[in-house]
Design an enzyme around this catalytic site. Structure first.
Site, PDB file in Angstrom:
ATOM      1  N   LEU A  78       5.365 -34.603  -0.215  1.00 32.97           N
ATOM      2  CA  LEU A  78       4.714 -35.894   0.322  1.00 32.97           C
ATOM      3  C   LEU A  78       3.509 -35.507  -0.197  1.00 32.97           C
ATOM      4  CD1 LEU A  78       6.644 -35.635   3.628  1.00 32.97           C
ATOM      5  CD2 LEU A  78       7.741 -36.047   1.571  1.00 32.97           C
ATOM      6  N   GLU A  79       3.000 -36.656  -0.229  1.00 34.23           N
ATOM      7  CA  GLU A  79       1.377 -36.744   0.078  1.00 34.23           C
ATOM      8  C   GLU A  79       0.789 -37.696   0.843  1.00 34.23           C
ATOM      9  OE1 GLU A  79       3.049 -38.372  -3.066  1.00 34.23           O
ATOM     10  OE2 GLU A  79       3.822 -36.455  -4.022  1.00 34.23           O
TER      11      GLU A  79
ATOM     12  N   ASP B 117      14.113 -36.869 -10.743  1.00 34.95           N
ATOM     13  CA  ASP B 117      15.075 -36.809 -11.918  1.00 34.95           C
ATOM     14  C   ASP B 117      16.108 -36.512 -11.458  1.00 34.95           C
ATOM     15  OD1 ASP B 117      13.423 -38.855 -14.237  1.00 34.95           O
ATOM     16  OD2 ASP B 117      12.024 -36.500 -14.313  1.00 34.95           O
TER      17      ASP B 117
ATOM     18  N   ARG C   2       9.683 -44.786   5.857  1.00 27.64           N
ATOM     19  CA  ARG C   2       9.128 -45.023   6.671  1.00 27.64           C
ATOM     20  C   ARG C   2       8.305 -46.137   6.880  1.00 27.64           C
ATOM     21  NH1 ARG C   2      10.850 -41.784  11.954  1.00 27.64           N
ATOM     22  NH2 ARG C   2      12.355 -43.938  11.742  1.00 27.64           N
ATOM     23  N   SER C   3       9.647 -47.459   6.677  1.00 28.67           N
ATOM     24  CA  SER C   3       8.233 -48.651   7.388  1.00 28.67           C
ATOM     25  C   SER C   3       7.856 -47.814   8.840  1.00 28.67           C
ATOM     26  CB  SER C   3      10.042 -49.588   7.282  1.00 28.67           C
ATOM     27  OG  SER C   3      10.214 -49.365   8.424  1.00 28.67           O
ATOM     28  N   SER C   4       8.566 -47.785   9.631  1.00 31.75           N
ATOM     29  CA  SER C   4       7.964 -47.110  10.756  1.00 31.75           C
ATOM     30  C   SER C   4       6.122 -46.905  10.659  1.00 31.75           C
ATOM     31  CB  SER C   4       8.109 -46.661  11.509  1.00 31.75           C
ATOM     32  OG  SER C   4       9.715 -47.850  12.120  1.00 31.75           O
TER      33      SER C   4
ATOM     34  N   LYS D   1       7.598 -28.909 -13.829  1.00 31.80           N
ATOM     35  CA  LYS D   1       6.061 -27.951 -13.354  1.00 31.80           C
ATOM     36  C   LYS D   1       6.840 -28.005 -11.781  1.00 31.80           C
ATOM     37  CE  LYS D   1       3.254 -30.531 -14.510  1.00 31.80           C
ATOM     38  NZ  LYS D   1       3.861 -32.108 -15.266  1.00 31.80           N
TER      39      LYS D   1
ATOM     40  N   GLY E 229       4.359 -47.862   7.569  1.00 31.17           N
ATOM     41  CA  GLY E 229       3.707 -48.028   6.794  1.00 31.17           C
ATOM     42  C   GLY E 229       2.665 -48.886   8.862  1.00 31.17           C
TER      43      GLY E 229
ATOM     44  N   GLN F  83      11.330 -25.616  -6.810  1.00 28.36           N
ATOM     45  CA  GLN F  83      10.086 -25.289  -5.647  1.00 28.36           C
ATOM     46  C   GLN F  83      10.572 -25.903  -3.837  1.00 28.36           C
ATOM     47  OE1 GLN F  83       7.276 -29.115  -6.427  1.00 28.36           O
ATOM     48  NE2 GLN F  83       8.754 -30.350  -5.244  1.00 28.36           N
TER      49      GLN F  83
END
EC number: 3.5.4.30
Length: 206
Positions: free
Chosen positions: A144-145, A135, A117-119, A184, A121, A188
């Site tokens: 999420l990282e 994909d 989200r831009s908020s 891989k 950023g 998940q």
């Protein structure tokens, strides 16, 4: 071709795209907002040796987590003070992995891209590094990282953290992501650590 709000509703209602849970309020003009789950992974290794299994701790939060920049000094006293002052469940520094609440299934003719989200950023918090691409044929939750670059940031379970942008491919993939033997992260349903070690095993088999 990017799917519009009308297209997203059409694909979801016809069950060509699965988003579970689905909230109609999260549909944007050409995106769908996804929310932060409760599970996280924090790596323990001093060095990431990508040919080995990466040691990590997996944990859950009840409500909130404070994410601090890598160089932000933390000790037991500071952590406890932060928890008491800001009423957070957990305090960490550096990067960590999270996951969306939403489970997604894409057909072989639709791919997607995750964007933060831009908020977020605007407070210098990033929720993905390089893994924003999803994909065709993918089935699973989105990893999420998460990294804070300026000051500590408090994140709350179930808050909107980013959006999915869906695109129609010119033709369906012959083999979707989750049907490929070398995929891989197919299926998940929880936060997963990096499995890049398997890349070397695949290369050796070839």
């Amino acid at each position: 071709m990017i799917l519009s709000d009308k297209d997203i509703f059409d694909y979801v209602n016809s069950k060509r795209v699965l988003i579970e849970p689905f909230n109609s309020k999260f549909v944007g003009p050409c995106s769908y907002d996804v929310t932060l789950g409760s599970e996280f992974i924090k790596y323990k290794d001093d060095v990431y040796d990508l040919k080995k299994n990466l040691s990590h701790n997996k944990f859950e939060i009840e409500n909130s987590i404070m994410v601090c920049p890598l160089n932000h000094h933390l000790d037991e006293t500071i952590i406890e003070n932060y928890k008491e002052k800001y009423n957070v469940d957990c305090v960490v520094s550096g990067g960590l992995l999270g996951t969306t609440n939403e489970y997604v299934e894409l057909p072989n003719d639709v791919c997607a891209q995750y964007q933060g989200r831009s908020s977020f950023g605007r407070v210098f918090l990033q929720t993905h590094q390089t893994a924003g691409w999803i994909d065709s044929g993918f089935k699973g939750k989105i990893t999420l990282e998460i990294v804070a670059y300026d000051k500590p940031v408090i994140l709350y379970k179930n808050q909107r953290v980013g959006q999915l942008i869906f695109s129609k491919t010119l033709s369906p993939a012959d083999i979707g992501y989750s049907d490929r033997k070398c995929s891989k992260y197919a299926g998940q349903k929880s936060v997963m650590a990096s499995l890049i070690k398997k890349d070397f095993e695949i290369d050796e088999e070839e």
